[in-house]
Design a protein around this motif. Sequence first.
Motif, PDB file in Angstrom:
ATOM      1  N   ALA A 198       0.826  -1.213   0.000  1.00 32.73           N
ATOM      2  CA  ALA A 198       0.000   0.000   0.000  1.00 32.73           C
ATOM      3  C   ALA A 198       0.856   1.258   0.000  1.00 32.73           C
ATOM      4  O   ALA A 198       0.502   2.261  -0.630  1.00 32.73           O
ATOM      5  N   HIS A 199       1.991   1.222   0.674  1.00 30.65           N
ATOM      6  CA  HIS A 199       2.829   2.416   0.811  1.00 30.65           C
ATOM      7  C   HIS A 199       4.005   2.434  -0.162  1.00 30.65           C
ATOM      8  O   HIS A 199       4.705   3.440  -0.259  1.00 30.65           O
ATOM      9  N   GLY A 200       4.228   1.326  -0.860  1.00 32.29           N
ATOM     10  CA  GLY A 200       5.307   1.298  -1.834  1.00 32.29           C
ATOM     11  C   GLY A 200       6.686   1.138  -1.222  1.00 32.29           C
ATOM     12  O   GLY A 200       7.652   1.760  -1.683  1.00 32.29           O
ATOM     13  N   ILE A 201       6.800   0.303  -0.197  1.00 36.89           N
ATOM     14  CA  ILE A 201       8.089   0.046   0.439  1.00 36.89           C
ATOM     15  C   ILE A 201       8.103  -1.414   0.887  1.00 36.89           C
ATOM     16  O   ILE A 201       7.073  -1.968   1.273  1.00 36.89           O
ATOM     17  N   THR A 202       9.252  -2.051   0.805  1.00 35.80           N
ATOM     18  CA  THR A 202       9.375  -3.431   1.259  1.00 35.80           C
ATOM     19  C   THR A 202       9.521  -3.448   2.773  1.00 35.80           C
ATOM     20  O   THR A 202      10.417  -2.799   3.323  1.00 35.80           O
ATOM     21  N   LEU A 203       8.643  -4.198   3.439  1.00 37.42           N
ATOM     22  CA  LEU A 203       8.710  -4.341   4.893  1.00 37.42           C
ATOM     23  C   LEU A 203       9.204  -5.749   5.215  1.00 37.42           C
ATOM     24  O   LEU A 203       8.561  -6.739   4.874  1.00 37.42           O
ATOM     25  N   LEU A 204      10.370  -5.827   5.844  1.00 33.18           N
ATOM     26  CA  LEU A 204      10.978  -7.107   6.174  1.00 33.18           C
ATOM     27  C   LEU A 204      10.434  -7.615   7.506  1.00 33.18           C
ATOM     28  O   LEU A 204      10.378  -6.874   8.485  1.00 33.18           O
ATOM     29  N   PRO A 205      10.060  -8.892   7.593  1.00 36.88           N
ATOM     30  CA  PRO A 205       9.621  -9.439   8.877  1.00 36.88           C
ATOM     31  C   PRO A 205      10.799  -9.613   9.824  1.00 36.88           C
ATOM     32  O   PRO A 205      11.854 -10.131   9.444  1.00 36.88           O
ATOM     33  N   GLY A 206      10.614  -9.153  11.060  1.00 39.04           N
ATOM     34  CA  GLY A 206      11.652  -9.289  12.068  1.00 39.04           C
ATOM     35  C   GLY A 206      11.063  -9.410  13.452  1.00 39.04           C
ATOM     36  O   GLY A 206       9.878  -9.147  13.664  1.00 39.04           O
ATOM     37  N   GLN A 207      11.873  -9.815  14.382  1.00 39.04           N
ATOM     38  CA  GLN A 207      11.512  -9.867  15.804  1.00 39.04           C
ATOM     39  C   GLN A 207      12.739  -9.448  16.588  1.00 39.04           C
ATOM     40  O   GLN A 207      13.822 -10.006  16.402  1.00 39.04           O
ATOM     41  N   GLU A 208      12.579  -8.454  17.468  1.00 38.63           N
ATOM     42  CA  GLU A 208      13.680  -8.140  18.371  1.00 38.63           C
ATOM     43  C   GLU A 208      13.555  -9.051  19.592  1.00 38.63           C
ATOM     44  O   GLU A 208      12.664  -8.897  20.415  1.00 38.63           O
ATOM     45  N   ASN A 217      18.107  -9.183  16.683  1.00 35.77           N
ATOM     46  CA  ASN A 217      17.032  -9.186  15.688  1.00 35.77           C
ATOM     47  C   ASN A 217      17.061 -10.488  14.907  1.00 35.77           C
ATOM     48  O   ASN A 217      18.100 -10.868  14.350  1.00 35.77           O
ATOM     49  N   ALA A 218      15.906 -11.152  14.849  1.00 34.84           N
ATOM     50  CA  ALA A 218      15.734 -12.344  14.018  1.00 34.84           C
ATOM     51  C   ALA A 218      14.965 -11.931  12.772  1.00 34.84           C
ATOM     52  O   ALA A 218      13.814 -11.499  12.870  1.00 34.84           O
ATOM     53  N   PHE A 219      15.589 -12.029  11.606  1.00 34.00           N
ATOM     54  CA  PHE A 219      14.989 -11.584  10.356  1.00 34.00           C
ATOM     55  C   PHE A 219      14.489 -12.771   9.544  1.00 34.00           C
ATOM     56  O   PHE A 219      15.116 -13.828   9.507  1.00 34.00           O
ATOM     57  N   GLY A 220      13.354 -12.558   8.881  1.00 34.66           N
ATOM     58  CA  GLY A 220      12.767 -13.570   8.026  1.00 34.66           C
ATOM     59  C   GLY A 220      11.410 -14.003   8.553  1.00 34.66           C
ATOM     60  O   GLY A 220      11.108 -13.847   9.747  1.00 34.66           O
ATOM     61  N   ASP A 221      10.607 -14.556   7.663  1.00 32.30           N
ATOM     62  CA  ASP A 221       9.281 -15.034   8.047  1.00 32.30           C
ATOM     63  C   ASP A 221       9.441 -16.443   8.609  1.00 32.30           C
ATOM     64  O   ASP A 221       9.072 -17.439   7.989  1.00 32.30           O
ATOM     65  N   ILE A 222      10.011 -16.523   9.803  1.00 32.84           N
ATOM     66  CA  ILE A 222      10.442 -17.802  10.369  1.00 32.84           C
ATOM     67  C   ILE A 222       9.683 -18.165  11.637  1.00 32.84           C
ATOM     68  O   ILE A 222      10.032 -19.134  12.319  1.00 32.84           O
ATOM     69  N   GLY A 223       8.645 -17.420  11.972  1.00 27.99           N
ATOM     70  CA  GLY A 223       7.932 -17.701  13.202  1.00 27.99           C
ATOM     71  C   GLY A 223       8.610 -17.073  14.401  1.00 27.99           C
ATOM     72  O   GLY A 223       9.609 -16.355  14.295  1.00 27.99           O
ATOM     73  N   TRP A 224       8.034 -17.365  15.568  1.00 29.10           N
ATOM     74  CA  TRP A 224       8.461 -16.728  16.807  1.00 29.10           C
ATOM     75  C   TRP A 224       9.674 -17.426  17.410  1.00 29.10           C
ATOM     76  O   TRP A 224       9.768 -18.658  17.394  1.00 29.10           O
ATOM     77  N   ILE A 225      10.617 -16.640  17.924  1.00 28.31           N
ATOM     78  CA  ILE A 225      11.795 -17.154  18.622  1.00 28.31           C
ATOM     79  C   ILE A 225      11.604 -16.905  20.116  1.00 28.31           C
ATOM     80  O   ILE A 225      11.326 -15.782  20.537  1.00 28.31           O
TER      81      ILE A 225
END
Length: 418
Positions: A198-208, A217-225
């Motif tokens: 919608a906003h025209g930007i790539t949003l990377l999945p992460g979890q701090e 920071n865990a990056f990627g669509d890898i589920g919860w750590i």
Amino acid sequence: MSVIRERIRVTPELQNDDRYHEVPFEVPPGTPSIEVSIDFDGSVAGIDLGCEGAAGWRGWSGGARTDYVIEADAATPGYLPGAPEPGIWKVVLGLHRVPAAGVDVDVTISLPATRPAPRPEAVPTVARTVRGSDRGLPAEPGLTWFAGDFHGHTVHSDGRLPIGGLAALGVASGLDFLAVTDHNTVSHHAHLAAEGAAHGITLLPGQEVTTHLGHANAFGDIGWIDFRRPAQEWVDEVERRGGILSINHPISGDCSWVHRLDRRPAAVELWHSTWYLELISTAPFAWFRTWPQGATLLGGSDFHLPEEPQRPGTPTTWVAAEDDSAEAILEGVRLGRTAVTGAAELVDGVGVPQLMAAPALVRVGDELVAVDADGLILVDGAGRRRMVRGARAGFTLDRADGPFHLADSDRRILALSA
């Protein structure tokens, strides 16, 4: 309706035994929603809040909230929606700050909830004027340097803006991508693709992954750590799932990294926004000296609130990738194709002017290229110095001599590269 009330006396002894105290409760079959609230004297204590369902982790809001609601199709930001499964659930209390005299924490659980879960609000899009990739930094054939930020928060943890609001700020700052790294939760992951489009930007999945001994920071669509497990398990589990783990702000007050590791992750957020307070400090380099060769360097603004001086992209991490998809950006990180730039000041609260003109130091094959850095000094990991002459200057330098940085005559650090 069923209301469960329990008073927990939290003392330093309890905190010493377990930083994450669990308050179990039973959810009967057919319960449509749950509501949890805690009450304590916030002037003397800091108590974080989370939830573990009978079938697994449901979310975390840390110290940002004292209540949450979970129902079938919605949940308080930070928590996963879904009809509450029957069985034993747990209110998780993070015992962050406990006074010597102790503190009472009153826990109230309502089955079903007394109110609906909040629904996200739409955020107007911002007209894009320029993208960092438009700068055209020199790159190997088939690759482009994309500009982004690997550390940002929303209302899904302790940030103030919704995901769309953070995305809009990233667009206004000229970024191509932005990692959303809310604390100890992945409730934001389901919304990233749509908000980014919608906003025209790539949003990377992460979890701090956030603890009192350090953050990563865990990056990627890898589920919860699971942040409650030893840090070495974070490293191993993220790698097993195909993600990337980065140690965050390793030298940053009481958030510094002090976890013990037998095997370290491949990336480190060496340039955190707090470095802007003292850009002549060599403390991050001193810490990095303990790191195995070949670590990928990242930067992060750690954006939380609109009134903060930093904005998304301060500093900016550049990734050489085939395109600006989340998969391609993370593959570029995995291969170590990163560089970090910063600027001491913002213009009108956004970073586009600096993004397009800030001195940069990027690797192209075996050559390190300094861009828009005429008159600056190139410094290697051993402290050896070389003058930069011209708008683009190439240096054949071995990665083993890094990390490399650009500095001005006042010793301020303006760019990093491995």
